[in-house]
Structures are given as structure tokens and as C-alpha cells.
Design a protein around this motif. Structure first.
Motif, mmCIF file in Angstrom:
data_model
loop_
_atom_site.group_PDB
_atom_site.id
_atom_site.type_symbol
_atom_site.label_atom_id
_atom_site.label_comp_id
_atom_site.label_asym_id
_atom_site.label_seq_id
_atom_site.Cartn_x
_atom_site.Cartn_y
_atom_site.Cartn_z
ATOM 1 N N SER A 84 0.830 -1.213 0.000
ATOM 2 C CA SER A 84 0.000 0.000 0.000
ATOM 3 C C SER A 84 0.860 1.258 0.000
ATOM 4 O O SER A 84 0.649 2.184 0.789
ATOM 5 N N LEU A 85 1.829 1.275 -0.881
ATOM 6 C CA LEU A 85 2.779 2.385 -0.913
ATOM 7 C C LEU A 85 2.096 3.696 -1.280
ATOM 8 O O LEU A 85 1.137 3.732 -2.073
ATOM 9 N N LYS A 86 2.610 4.766 -0.685
ATOM 10 C CA LYS A 86 2.085 6.116 -0.904
ATOM 11 C C LYS A 86 3.200 6.996 -1.463
ATOM 12 O O LYS A 86 4.380 6.729 -1.236
ATOM 13 N N PRO A 87 2.830 8.078 -2.165
ATOM 14 C CA PRO A 87 3.869 8.985 -2.674
ATOM 15 C C PRO A 87 4.810 9.487 -1.568
ATOM 16 O O PRO A 87 6.006 9.677 -1.820
ATOM 17 N N TYR A 94 17.694 2.942 3.699
ATOM 18 C CA TYR A 94 18.978 2.453 4.183
ATOM 19 C C TYR A 94 18.786 1.348 5.207
ATOM 20 O O TYR A 94 17.905 1.419 6.067
ATOM 21 N N CYS A 95 19.662 0.374 5.128
ATOM 22 C CA CYS A 95 19.707 -0.707 6.099
ATOM 23 C C CYS A 95 20.759 -0.368 7.157
ATOM 24 O O CYS A 95 21.816 0.205 6.836
ATOM 25 N N ASN A 96 20.489 -0.726 8.405
ATOM 26 C CA ASN A 96 21.421 -0.480 9.505
ATOM 27 C C ASN A 96 21.504 -1.708 10.387
ATOM 28 O O ASN A 96 20.501 -2.387 10.623
ATOM 29 N N VAL A 97 22.719 -1.983 10.868
ATOM 30 C CA VAL A 97 22.942 -3.123 11.761
ATOM 31 C C VAL A 97 23.771 -2.673 12.958
ATOM 32 O O VAL A 97 24.743 -1.925 12.801
ATOM 33 N N LEU A 98 23.382 -3.129 14.144
ATOM 34 C CA LEU A 98 24.160 -2.903 15.355
ATOM 35 C C LEU A 98 24.731 -4.232 15.818
ATOM 36 O O LEU A 98 23.976 -5.153 16.138
ATOM 37 N N VAL A 99 26.086 -4.343 15.822
ATOM 38 C CA VAL A 99 26.704 -5.638 16.128
ATOM 39 C C VAL A 99 27.793 -5.664 17.183
ATOM 40 O O VAL A 99 28.534 -6.649 17.207
ATOM 41 N N PRO A 100 28.071 -4.766 18.113
ATOM 42 C CA PRO A 100 27.294 -3.572 18.425
ATOM 43 C C PRO A 100 27.681 -2.307 17.661
ATOM 44 O O PRO A 100 26.965 -1.304 17.755
ATOM 45 N N SER A 101 28.816 -2.297 16.948
ATOM 46 C CA SER A 101 29.095 -1.117 16.133
ATOM 47 C C SER A 101 27.988 -0.952 15.095
ATOM 48 O O SER A 101 27.368 -1.929 14.673
ATOM 49 N N SER A 102 27.765 0.271 14.680
ATOM 50 C CA SER A 102 26.703 0.566 13.725
ATOM 51 C C SER A 102 27.246 0.606 12.304
ATOM 52 O O SER A 102 28.263 1.258 12.032
ATOM 53 N N TYR A 103 26.567 -0.097 11.401
ATOM 54 C CA TYR A 103 26.947 -0.120 9.993
ATOM 55 C C TYR A 103 25.739 0.245 9.135
ATOM 56 O O TYR A 103 24.602 -0.128 9.466
ATOM 57 N N TRP A 104 26.021 0.933 8.025
ATOM 58 C CA TRP A 104 24.980 1.355 7.094
ATOM 59 C C TRP A 104 25.252 0.829 5.701
ATOM 60 O O TRP A 104 26.412 0.718 5.290
ATOM 61 N N GLY A 105 24.185 0.556 4.981
ATOM 62 C CA GLY A 105 24.310 0.243 3.570
ATOM 63 C C GLY A 105 24.351 1.520 2.752
ATOM 64 O O GLY A 105 24.287 2.626 3.289
ATOM 65 N N GLN A 106 24.448 1.354 1.430
ATOM 66 C CA GLN A 106 24.577 2.518 0.539
ATOM 67 C C GLN A 106 23.233 3.106 0.161
ATOM 68 O O GLN A 106 23.164 4.206 -0.388
ATOM 69 N N GLY A 107 22.158 2.378 0.451
ATOM 70 C CA GLY A 107 20.817 2.873 0.171
ATOM 71 C C GLY A 107 20.262 2.384 -1.149
ATOM 72 O O GLY A 107 21.007 2.064 -2.079
ATOM 73 N N THR A 108 18.944 2.317 -1.208
ATOM 74 C CA THR A 108 18.247 1.964 -2.435
ATOM 75 C C THR A 108 17.063 2.905 -2.598
ATOM 76 O O THR A 108 16.345 3.191 -1.644
ATOM 77 N N GLN A 109 16.895 3.419 -3.817
ATOM 78 C CA GLN A 109 15.866 4.429 -4.079
ATOM 79 C C GLN A 109 14.495 3.779 -4.258
ATOM 80 O O GLN A 109 14.356 2.826 -5.032
ATOM 81 N N VAL A 110 13.515 4.325 -3.566
ATOM 82 C CA VAL A 110 12.118 3.930 -3.748
ATOM 83 C C VAL A 110 11.345 5.168 -4.186
ATOM 84 O O VAL A 110 11.376 6.186 -3.508
ATOM 85 N N THR A 111 10.681 5.066 -5.316
ATOM 86 C CA THR A 111 9.893 6.170 -5.841
ATOM 87 C C THR A 111 8.462 5.698 -6.052
ATOM 88 O O THR A 111 8.236 4.716 -6.761
ATOM 89 N N VAL A 112 7.518 6.381 -5.414
ATOM 90 C CA VAL A 112 6.109 6.018 -5.526
ATOM 91 C C VAL A 112 5.398 7.140 -6.267
ATOM 92 O O VAL A 112 5.366 8.282 -5.810
ATOM 93 N N SER A 113 4.848 6.808 -7.418
ATOM 94 C CA SER A 113 4.162 7.814 -8.236
ATOM 95 C C SER A 113 2.668 7.823 -7.927
ATOM 96 O O SER A 113 2.075 6.794 -7.613
ATOM 97 N N SER A 114 2.087 8.994 -8.038
ATOM 98 C CA SER A 114 0.647 9.128 -7.734
ATOM 99 C C SER A 114 -0.207 8.893 -8.956
ATOM 100 O O SER A 114 0.284 8.779 -10.065
#
Length: 114
Positions: A84-87, A94-114
Motif C-alpha cells: 500500500s505504498l504512498k507517494p 537504508y539498512c542499519n545493523v548494530l553488532v554492536p558497532s553501527s553499519y549502514w548500507g549505501q541505500g536503495t531508491q524507492v519512488t512512488v508515483s501518484s
């Protein structure tokens, strides 16, 4: 060190669905917390959903009932099923993990058109 690679983003019409994946470069079975965040243009990064080592989940109010976070411990992967995605869901996720240091991914774009 943990590398995280997100995938599954894309362009979808309002009301549609996408499933994001985040694969870790090494075992994250002992991760304290895994989560998804998003950042829309001109806005700060915000919390979307998280899952603990014990599989407890938490969601931002804006996505409750529409998004589901899950993990596959055998594949060191965390997912975000988005329905049920909305604009206003348009953002880089971004994905994040605590292991316990914090790591981030590079991100992935999500675009929802109306």
C-alpha cells in the motif's frame, strides 16, 4: 567490519508493493538490532522499522500496518515488505545493523508515483 548491500528499490505506482533486501557480508545472527531508515529529499533520515536479536519488531507510526520487517538468519539478510505504498514513502531506504558497532548500507531508491 560489516558491508551491507540493499536491493529491491524501484518505481511503483501508489498502492503497489516492493520488497527491499539487505544482505550482510558476514554473519549477523548475533546482531543486537537490524533496521531500515529512509531519507527523502530535503529531509532528515528517519526510522522506519527494526527487528531485534529476539525477533521483536518496531515500526514508525507512518508505516504501521503497511510495512513488515523480517530476517533470514541463515542468509544474513533482512527484508522490508512494503505494501500500500504512498507517494510520501518516496525516499532512499537504508539498512542499519548494530553488532554492536553501527553499519549502514549505501541505500536503495524507492519512488512512488501518484
Amino acid at each position: 567490519q560489516v558491508q551491507l548491500v540493499e536491493s529491491g528499490g524501484g518505481v511503483v505506482q501508489a498502492g503497489g508493493s516492493l520488497r527491499l533486501s539487505c544482505v550482510a557480508s558476514r554473519s549477523i545472527r548475533s546482531a543486537i538490532l537490524m533496521g531500515w531508515y529512509r531519507q527523502a529529499p530535503g529531509k532528515q533520515r528517519e526510522f522506519v522499522a527494526s527487528i531485534t536479536r529476539g525477533d521483536s519488531t518496531d515500526y514508525a507510526d507512518s508505516v504501521k500496518g503497511r510495512f513488515t520487517i523480517s530476517r533470514d538468519k541463515a542468509k544474513d539478510t533482512v527484508y522490508l515488505q512494503m505494501n500500500s505504498l504512498k507517494p510520501e514513502d518516496t525516499a532512499v531506504y537504508y539498512c542499519n545493523v548494530l553488532v554492536p558497532s553501527s553499519y549502514w548500507g549505501q541505500g536503495t531508491q524507492v519512488t512512488v508515483s501518484s
